[in-house]
Design an enzyme around this catalytic site. Sequence first.
Site, PDB file in Angstrom:
ATOM      1  N   CYS A 114      -5.729   5.625  -3.095  1.00  0.00           N
ATOM      2  CA  CYS A 114      -5.016   4.157  -3.082  1.00  0.00           C
ATOM      3  C   CYS A 114      -3.524   4.824  -3.575  1.00  0.00           C
ATOM      4  O   CYS A 114      -3.539   4.780  -4.823  1.00  0.00           O
ATOM      5  CB  CYS A 114      -5.607   3.274  -3.659  1.00  0.00           C
ATOM      6  SG  CYS A 114      -4.668   1.695  -3.831  1.00  0.00           S
ATOM      7  N   CYS A 166       0.713  -1.284   0.165  1.00  0.00           N
ATOM      8  CA  CYS A 166       0.008   0.081  -0.116  1.00  0.00           C
ATOM      9  C   CYS A 166       0.813   1.221   0.139  1.00  0.00           C
ATOM     10  O   CYS A 166       1.505   1.345   0.898  1.00  0.00           O
ATOM     11  CB  CYS A 166      -1.018   0.015   1.124  1.00  0.00           C
ATOM     12  SG  CYS A 166      -1.820   1.636   1.555  1.00  0.00           S
TER      13      CYS A 166
END
Length: 326
Positions: A228, A77
């Site tokens: 994201c 991430c």
Amino acid sequence: MLIDLIKCHGSNNDFLLIDETEGNYKLDDFKRRDLALALCDRNTSLGADGILFIRNSKVADAQYRIFNSDGTEASMCGNGLRCAGRYVCEKLGRDEAIIETLKANLKVKKHEEIFIDIPTYQVEISPVSFKLEDLPLNLDQETLIQGKLPQLSEELTFTALAVPNPHLTAIVSKEQLESDLQEEISQKLNNPNDLFPDGVNVSFIRLLEKGSIYVNTFERGVGFTNACGTAMSASTLVTCLLNENEFEQPINVYNNGGMVQCSVHEKNGVYTIDLIGNATFLYSAQLEIEFDEEVMVGEILEQEDFNEDENYSLLQEHAKKYLNQF
């Protein structure tokens, strides 16, 4: 058990950070999953998109693992890596560090501020693969680059890539972005389906002007998110491949949580991406946790604010004013 944590965010993609090296927590993956389910629930607990677990590493300065709010583990991430990287750098008293992730050891370093008084970090996003087997995507072909998937949409053209999380991207119009199309596609691909057996992150990209794009992402294991990091990185790469943006140049990537910058590099057919953005600490807290048949969360025993989010709100205002032009 007392657990210390930090609430943090990258582009308002928010996380709880737990340093396993500082406490004798003895967490296994079942407990990490249960903690994510219990603490990330915005209706009953602190609320977050996931938990960042900082651990010792034999091959890097630290290891980080991320568990999504639904209890699943993500391989990477980008927004979370900035926050984890800042924590590790400050703990070590350095401006850069190597962080071990599930797929690669990645460099994190302090960067000049992306906006006034915003703690900013640059992280490496790699490896990058267009091989469908790496996502996986079940099609009788090796790659999907600007191709059609009529079972999903007759009007959109898709590119699939892993960075290393799996991503499906499409460049869309304002009307398509504001429609229900993205949610319909994302729900279909993140429930049992024949194309993406493990699910996939779905991003709609809107071209704004040279050097600037907007990205909206349905994140696997989370749902629609403010931002994201790997999706913004993958989306920037796609626009460079299509000659909408330039390699080796910083691209402003706007999102619902603010903005970041991405720069795409290519060497001998291998792509890497620099993701540059905020790593904002909101507060530190101490919780009483009991592991039984389910995780029991007690009251917050201590909480201390970092007072950093007010500055980030100014970046958000700047981003919104820019997007309103389009």
